[in-house]
Design an enzyme around this catalytic site. Structure first.
Site, PDB file in Angstrom:
ATOM      1  N   ARG A 100      10.348   7.860   0.940  1.00 46.85           N
ATOM      2  CA  ARG A 100      10.056   6.362   0.610  1.00 46.85           C
ATOM      3  C   ARG A 100      11.243   5.677   0.347  1.00 46.85           C
ATOM      4  NH1 ARG A 100       5.185   3.762  -3.148  1.00 46.85           N
ATOM      5  NH2 ARG A 100       3.985   4.447  -1.220  1.00 46.85           N
ATOM      6  N   HIS A 127       3.918   1.663   7.024  1.00 46.53           N
ATOM      7  CA  HIS A 127       3.288   2.699   5.708  1.00 46.53           C
ATOM      8  C   HIS A 127       2.450   3.315   6.667  1.00 46.53           C
ATOM      9  CE1 HIS A 127       2.452   4.408   2.151  1.00 46.53           C
ATOM     10  NE2 HIS A 127       1.941   3.439   1.608  1.00 46.53           N
ATOM     11  N   GLN A 130      -0.461   5.634   4.850  1.00 46.36           N
ATOM     12  CA  GLN A 130      -1.569   4.637   4.270  1.00 46.36           C
ATOM     13  C   GLN A 130      -2.585   4.550   5.238  1.00 46.36           C
ATOM     14  OE1 GLN A 130      -2.108   3.551   1.066  1.00 46.36           O
ATOM     15  NE2 GLN A 130      -4.353   3.079   1.989  1.00 46.36           N
ATOM     16  N   ASP A 222      -3.447  -6.164   0.813  1.00 45.12           N
ATOM     17  CA  ASP A 222      -2.459  -5.719   0.005  1.00 45.12           C
ATOM     18  C   ASP A 222      -1.769  -6.697  -1.040  1.00 45.12           C
ATOM     19  OD1 ASP A 222      -0.310  -4.033  -0.900  1.00 45.12           O
ATOM     20  OD2 ASP A 222       0.641  -4.260   1.094  1.00 45.12           O
ATOM     21  N   CYS A 261      -4.915  -0.873  -0.099  1.00 48.13           N
ATOM     22  CA  CYS A 261      -4.309   0.248  -0.391  1.00 48.13           C
ATOM     23  C   CYS A 261      -3.785   0.483  -1.605  1.00 48.13           C
ATOM     24  CB  CYS A 261      -2.919   0.134   0.689  1.00 48.13           C
ATOM     25  SG  CYS A 261      -1.990  -1.286  -0.124  1.00 48.13           S
ATOM     26  N   ARG A 289      -5.749   9.913   0.930  1.00 50.43           N
ATOM     27  CA  ARG A 289      -4.341   9.952   0.946  1.00 50.43           C
ATOM     28  C   ARG A 289      -4.129  11.411   0.946  1.00 50.43           C
ATOM     29  NH1 ARG A 289      -0.748   5.914   0.000  1.00 50.43           N
ATOM     30  NH2 ARG A 289       0.376   7.135   1.305  1.00 50.43           N
TER      31      ARG A 289
HETATM   32  N1   CP Z   1      -0.725   2.830  -1.522  1.00 55.37           N
HETATM   33  C1   CP Z   1       0.395   3.507  -1.961  1.00 55.37           C
HETATM   34  O1   CP Z   1       1.111   3.777  -1.071  1.00 55.37           O
HETATM   35  O2   CP Z   1       0.304   3.512  -3.451  1.00 55.37           O
HETATM   36  P1   CP Z   1       1.530   3.967  -4.168  1.00 55.37           P
HETATM   37  O3   CP Z   1       2.777   2.874  -4.258  1.00 55.37           O
HETATM   38  O4   CP Z   1       1.206   4.155  -5.760  1.00 55.37           O
HETATM   39  O5   CP Z   1       2.368   5.300  -3.613  1.00 55.37           O
HETATM   40  N1  NVA Z   2       3.125  -3.425   0.659  1.00 54.01           N
HETATM   41  C1  NVA Z   2       3.325  -2.888  -0.556  1.00 54.01           C
HETATM   42  C2  NVA Z   2       2.499  -1.683  -0.267  1.00 54.01           C
HETATM   43  C3  NVA Z   2       2.267  -0.665  -1.671  1.00 54.01           C
HETATM   44  C4  NVA Z   2       1.685   0.589  -1.398  1.00 54.01           C
HETATM   45  C5  NVA Z   2       4.709  -2.584  -1.062  1.00 54.01           C
HETATM   46  O1  NVA Z   2       5.520  -2.434  -0.013  1.00 54.01           O
HETATM   47  O2  NVA Z   2       4.912  -2.684  -1.955  1.00 54.01           O
END
Ligand code: CP
Ligand code: NVA
Length: 302
Positions: A100, A127, A130, A222, A261, A289
């Site tokens: 990530r 993502h 997700q 989101d 999400c 997930r």
């Molecule tokens: N939805 C999601 O990816 O959550 P986190 O940022 O907690 O991993």
């Molecule tokens: N769009 C959000 C998703 C978090 C899971 C971010 O990138 O912070």
């Protein structure tokens, strides 16, 4: 040849549907799949995470493997070590990598130099893990994915981009409503539209949330401010008409479900009452997930 999962379209439609079936099977029997026995999977996180990090860590353990959590700031990458050198070094120790970070291009570069599967656990652009869990959740609720209409309301961010590509890949209808200037990425829309030519998916982009949710089976949102954009707090004024409220939902299908999400900012992209009314779906989505990522790892590592 190794396979990466950097984009939802790294899998084809048939693989995604099979993966969902397998995830539903694993949900009932969590230690059944031991594909990761004697394997060490690195998990590099340059951004915070609750769901992704913990579901991968638990999932790798349940599949017999060793998860190694690597906080980005604790590595030499945070002091400028080349991505390609990092990739070549990690290839010598690990059997797979979950990452990530901010830049999608950097993940693509890492995947070039790391000689085992790489899984995108979120970039600024996409993502995909997700959306796998979301598609599983929709399948469990509706018994099919192709026939539904999804409305994404909010920021045209990494999650919105991935939904658009998924729509083209699988062939369902999606309508995305964002304020002007916050539309999804052009390249995601282009990829989704190209894929849709083969599947009959329909991608509609608008600046009108009421138009987007009209007759939608799934209304999805989101956060307005994604990780890495914390200095863009003034966005919140621009987004005030893009909140999922009971009023907005009155335009959707009468059997609509609301998905998120997470993490949620209640009172911003979703009202507290809507969040609580759909909390069963939203937390099922979070649970999925774990199951869908295990099914993904089975496919990449077997
Ligand atoms: N939805 C999601 O990816 O959550 P986190 O940022 O907690 O991993
Ligand atoms: N769009 C959000 C998703 C978090 C899971 C971010 O990138 O912070």
């Amino acid at each position: 040849m190794k396979r990466d999962f950097l984009n939802i379209s790294d899998l084809n439609k048939g693989e995604i549907l099979d993966l969902i079936d397998y995830a539903i099977y694993l949900k009932k029997d969590k230690y059944k799949d031991q594909t990761l026995k004697n394997k060490s999977i690195g998990m590099v996180f340059m951004k915070p995470s609750t769901r992704t990090r913990i579901s991968f860590e638990v999932g790798i353990y349940q599949m017999g493997g060793q998860p190694i959590y690597i906080q980005g700031s604790s590595t030499q990458m945070s002091r400028g070590e080349d991505i390609k050198d990092t990739g070549r070094v990690l290839s010598r120790y690990l059997d797979g990598l979950v990452i990530r970070t901010y830049s999608h291009k950097e993940v693509e570069e890492l995947a070039k130099y790391f000689n085992k599967p790489v899984i995108n656990a979120l970039t600024d652009y996409l993502h995909p893990c997700q959306i796998l869990a979301d598609l599983q959740t929709i399948y469990e609720r509706f018994g099919s994915i192709e026939k539904i209409k999804v409305a994404f309301v909010g920021d045209g961010n990494n999650v919105a981009n991935t939904w658009i590509i998924a729509s083209g890949l699988i062939g369902f209808n999606i309508s995305v409503a964002t304020p002007k200037g916050y539309e999804p990425s052009k390249s995601a829309v282009e990829e989704g539209m190209n894929l849709a030519k083969n599947t009959g998916g329909n991608i509609h982009i608008t600046n009108d949330p009421v138009e987007a949710v009209k007759d939608a089976d799934v209304v999805y949102t989101d956060v307005w401010v994604s990780m890495g954009q914390e200095n863009e707090d003034e966005k919140k004024n621009v987004f005030k008409d893009f909140s999922i409220t009971e009023d907005l939902l009155s335009h959707a299908s009468k059997n609509v479900i609301v998905m998120h999400c997470l993490p949620a900012h209640k009172g911003e992209e979703i009202s507290e009452d809507v969040f609580e009314r759909f909390s069963d779906v939203i937390f099922e989505e979070a649970e999925n997930r774990l199951h869908s990522q295990k099914a993904l790892m089975n496919l990449l590592f077997k």
